[in-house]
Design a protein around this motif. Structure first.
Motif, PDB file in Angstrom:
ATOM      1  N   GLY A  29       0.840  -1.434  -0.048  1.00  0.00           N
ATOM      2  CA  GLY A  29      -0.060  -0.108  -0.153  1.00  0.00           C
ATOM      3  C   GLY A  29       0.704   1.437   0.016  1.00  0.00           C
ATOM      4  N   SER A  30       0.201   2.526   0.717  1.00  0.00           N
ATOM      5  CA  SER A  30       0.896   3.721   0.604  1.00  0.00           C
ATOM      6  C   SER A  30       0.136   4.576   1.555  1.00  0.00           C
ATOM      7  CB  SER A  30       0.872   4.421  -1.052  1.00  0.00           C
ATOM      8  OG  SER A  30      -0.301   4.496  -1.312  1.00  0.00           O
ATOM      9  N   GLY A  31       1.005   5.828   1.701  1.00  0.00           N
ATOM     10  CA  GLY A  31       0.045   6.551   2.615  1.00  0.00           C
ATOM     11  C   GLY A  31       0.912   8.017   2.545  1.00  0.00           C
ATOM     12  N   SER A  32      -0.102   9.161   2.679  1.00  0.00           N
ATOM     13  CA  SER A  32       0.679  10.514   2.405  1.00  0.00           C
ATOM     14  C   SER A  32      -0.065  11.281   3.598  1.00  0.00           C
ATOM     15  CB  SER A  32       0.223  10.904   0.912  1.00  0.00           C
ATOM     16  OG  SER A  32      -1.016  11.273   0.791  1.00  0.00           O
ATOM     17  N   GLY A  33       0.678  12.671   3.635  1.00  0.00           N
ATOM     18  CA  GLY A  33       0.208  13.525   4.507  1.00  0.00           C
ATOM     19  C   GLY A  33       0.648  14.789   4.403  1.00  0.00           C
ATOM     20  N   VAL A  34      -0.005  15.889   4.755  1.00  0.00           N
ATOM     21  CA  VAL A  34       0.695  17.228   4.917  1.00  0.00           C
ATOM     22  C   VAL A  34      -0.063  17.837   6.194  1.00  0.00           C
ATOM     23  CG1 VAL A  34       0.553  19.514   3.762  1.00  0.00           C
ATOM     24  CG2 VAL A  34       0.307  17.393   2.178  1.00  0.00           C
ATOM     25  N   GLY A  35       1.149  18.614   7.042  1.00  0.00           N
ATOM     26  CA  GLY A  35       0.558  19.171   8.081  1.00  0.00           C
ATOM     27  C   GLY A  35       1.638  20.419   8.311  1.00  0.00           C
ATOM     28  N   PRO A  36       1.219  21.015   9.353  1.00  0.00           N
ATOM     29  CA  PRO A  36       2.122  22.335   9.792  1.00  0.00           C
ATOM     30  C   PRO A  36       3.333  22.056  10.793  1.00  0.00           C
ATOM     31  CG  PRO A  36       0.263  22.093  11.244  1.00  0.00           C
ATOM     32  CD  PRO A  36       0.020  20.892  10.161  1.00  0.00           C
ATOM     33  N   MET A  37       4.460  22.300  10.251  1.00  0.00           N
ATOM     34  CA  MET A  37       5.686  22.025  11.014  1.00  0.00           C
ATOM     35  C   MET A  37       6.853  23.109  10.435  1.00  0.00           C
ATOM     36  SD  MET A  37       7.506  18.542  12.147  1.00  0.00           S
ATOM     37  CE  MET A  37       8.449  18.372  13.467  1.00  0.00           C
ATOM     38  N   THR A  38       7.352  23.933  11.511  1.00  0.00           N
ATOM     39  CA  THR A  38       8.335  24.942  10.804  1.00  0.00           C
ATOM     40  C   THR A  38       9.542  24.866  11.643  1.00  0.00           C
ATOM     41  OG1 THR A  38       7.438  26.640  12.515  1.00  0.00           O
ATOM     42  CG2 THR A  38       6.100  26.534  10.287  1.00  0.00           C
ATOM     43  N   GLU A  39      10.475  25.731  11.128  1.00  0.00           N
ATOM     44  CA  GLU A  39      11.657  25.879  11.705  1.00  0.00           C
ATOM     45  C   GLU A  39      11.400  26.311  13.087  1.00  0.00           C
ATOM     46  OE1 GLU A  39      15.834  28.367  11.325  1.00  0.00           O
ATOM     47  OE2 GLU A  39      14.496  28.221   9.304  1.00  0.00           O
ATOM     48  N   ALA A  40      10.648  27.698  13.191  1.00  0.00           N
ATOM     49  CA  ALA A  40      10.256  28.511  14.299  1.00  0.00           C
ATOM     50  C   ALA A  40       9.846  27.340  15.508  1.00  0.00           C
ATOM     51  CB  ALA A  40       9.198  29.458  14.146  1.00  0.00           C
ATOM     52  N   THR A  41       9.122  26.373  14.906  1.00  0.00           N
ATOM     53  CA  THR A  41       8.463  25.244  15.844  1.00  0.00           C
ATOM     54  C   THR A  41       9.772  24.560  16.593  1.00  0.00           C
ATOM     55  OG1 THR A  41       6.552  24.964  14.630  1.00  0.00           O
ATOM     56  CG2 THR A  41       7.145  23.334  16.148  1.00  0.00           C
ATOM     57  N   LEU A  42      10.641  24.288  15.991  1.00  0.00           N
ATOM     58  CA  LEU A  42      11.900  23.541  16.440  1.00  0.00           C
ATOM     59  C   LEU A  42      12.544  24.346  17.296  1.00  0.00           C
ATOM     60  CD1 LEU A  42      13.240  21.645  13.315  1.00  0.00           C
ATOM     61  CD2 LEU A  42      11.622  20.699  15.023  1.00  0.00           C
ATOM     62  N   ARG A  43      12.787  25.626  17.074  1.00  0.00           N
ATOM     63  CA  ARG A  43      13.596  26.300  17.588  1.00  0.00           C
ATOM     64  C   ARG A  43      12.890  26.565  19.125  1.00  0.00           C
ATOM     65  NH1 ARG A  43      18.075  28.024  15.001  1.00  0.00           N
ATOM     66  NH2 ARG A  43      18.041  28.141  12.749  1.00  0.00           N
ATOM     67  N   ASN A  44      11.580  27.079  19.032  1.00  0.00           N
ATOM     68  CA  ASN A  44      10.904  27.345  20.265  1.00  0.00           C
ATOM     69  C   ASN A  44      10.950  26.093  21.187  1.00  0.00           C
ATOM     70  OD1 ASN A  44      10.179  29.741  19.058  1.00  0.00           O
ATOM     71  ND2 ASN A  44       8.360  29.132  18.394  1.00  0.00           N
ATOM     72  N   ALA A  45      11.161  24.845  20.539  1.00  0.00           N
ATOM     73  CA  ALA A  45      11.177  23.619  21.547  1.00  0.00           C
ATOM     74  C   ALA A  45      12.675  23.289  21.937  1.00  0.00           C
ATOM     75  CB  ALA A  45      10.433  22.655  20.865  1.00  0.00           C
ATOM     76  N   ASN A  46      13.605  24.143  21.187  1.00  0.00           N
ATOM     77  CA  ASN A  46      14.893  24.095  21.751  1.00  0.00           C
ATOM     78  C   ASN A  46      15.370  22.548  20.990  1.00  0.00           C
ATOM     79  OD1 ASN A  46      15.461  26.193  23.048  1.00  0.00           O
ATOM     80  ND2 ASN A  46      14.586  25.420  24.938  1.00  0.00           N
ATOM     81  N   LYS A  47      14.817  22.344  19.737  1.00  0.00           N
ATOM     82  CA  LYS A  47      15.136  20.832  19.112  1.00  0.00           C
ATOM     83  C   LYS A  47      15.888  21.253  17.710  1.00  0.00           C
ATOM     84  CE  LYS A  47      11.289  18.073  21.066  1.00  0.00           C
ATOM     85  NZ  LYS A  47       9.978  17.305  20.516  1.00  0.00           N
ATOM     86  N   VAL A  48      16.820  20.345  17.583  1.00  0.00           N
ATOM     87  CA  VAL A  48      17.388  20.312  16.065  1.00  0.00           C
ATOM     88  C   VAL A  48      16.690  19.314  15.209  1.00  0.00           C
ATOM     89  CG1 VAL A  48      19.457  19.497  15.030  1.00  0.00           C
ATOM     90  CG2 VAL A  48      19.714  20.374  17.340  1.00  0.00           C
ATOM     91  N   LEU A  49      15.953  18.510  15.668  1.00  0.00           N
ATOM     92  CA  LEU A  49      15.168  17.727  14.669  1.00  0.00           C
ATOM     93  C   LEU A  49      13.745  17.183  15.717  1.00  0.00           C
ATOM     94  CD1 LEU A  49      16.614  14.117  13.769  1.00  0.00           C
ATOM     95  CD2 LEU A  49      17.132  15.675  16.042  1.00  0.00           C
ATOM     96  N   ALA A  50      12.827  17.026  14.716  1.00  0.00           N
ATOM     97  CA  ALA A  50      11.513  16.326  15.359  1.00  0.00           C
ATOM     98  C   ALA A  50      10.769  15.499  14.673  1.00  0.00           C
ATOM     99  CB  ALA A  50      10.709  17.583  16.052  1.00  0.00           C
TER     100      ALA A  50
END
Length: 207
Positions: free
Chosen positions: A112-133
């Motif tokens: 099978g297959s699967g797809s998706g689109v959602g909100p996620m920004t660089e600012a989201t990572l920086r605000n959470a003090n994350k390098v990746l998520a």
């Protein structure tokens, strides 16, 4: 000498002379004809063949084709920056794409297959003090296809199982993707290591 013998001798002599003339012409044939035959250029590859071969080798074309494979109208490659791509050679593939405000993916596997689109920004990572998520993923027939976002300076992401075994992962254009050969409910304790172009470790810890 009898007249018959003289005529025979003359005929033989004429034949020999003619043969020598033919051989002489063959030996002294100009070289330019041979050279022309040797330098005839090979038949050129037709443009359509060249274009098909180039497309097959172009990573961006491969990513765009995979993004379309899920049949999701939202996943128009022209509207995204194409990012991380994984392909285990056994039918498990996932491509990630992004805009400044969103992240998207299409994953396919033998069943099978699967797809998706959602909100996620660089600012989201920086605000959470994350390098990746992590952003999510899809269940495959023999494992899990996951993806997420990174800060711009990340150029490489390595992901490891609890015992230290590295799994298939890729990072590109502020995104990453990975394939865990385990069912989702069996996945625990994954760790990630993110580095920049100079090899500096930016993060090493739980995924």
């Amino acid at each position: 000498m009898p007249i018959g013998s003289m005529r025979a001798t003359a005929i033989v002599a004429a034949a020999v002379a003619l043969l020598l003339a033919v051989i002489s012409n063959a030996l002294w044939q100009p070289d330019d004809q041979t050279a022309a035959a040797e330098t005839t250029p090979p038949t050129a590859t037709t443009p359509s063949q060249a274009q098909r071969e180039q497309k097959a080798k172009d990573p961006q074309a491969v990513k765009a084709e995979l993004l379309r494979a899920c049949g999701n109208a939202e996943l128009d490659p022209a509207n995204f920056t194409l990012g991380a791509l994984i392909d285990d050679g056994q039918g498990h593939k996932l491509v990630v794409a992004s805009t400044p405000r969103t992240i998207a993916m299409c994953g396919v596997h033998p069943l099978g297959s699967g797809s998706g689109v959602g909100p996620m920004t660089e600012a989201t990572l920086r605000n959470a003090n994350k390098v990746l998520a992590k952003a999510g993923g899809i269940d495959a027939d023999t494992g899990f296809l996951g993806y997420g976002r990174t800060l711009p300076q990340v150029t490489k992401v390595q992901i490891f199982l609890p015992g230290g075994k590295e799994i298939l992962a890729n990072a590109d254009s502020e995104t990453f993707a990975y394939f865990v050969p385990l069912p989702r409910d069996k996945i625990t304790g994954l760790t990630a290591k993110a580095t920049d172009a100079a090899g500096t470790v930016l993060y090493n810890g739980p995924l």
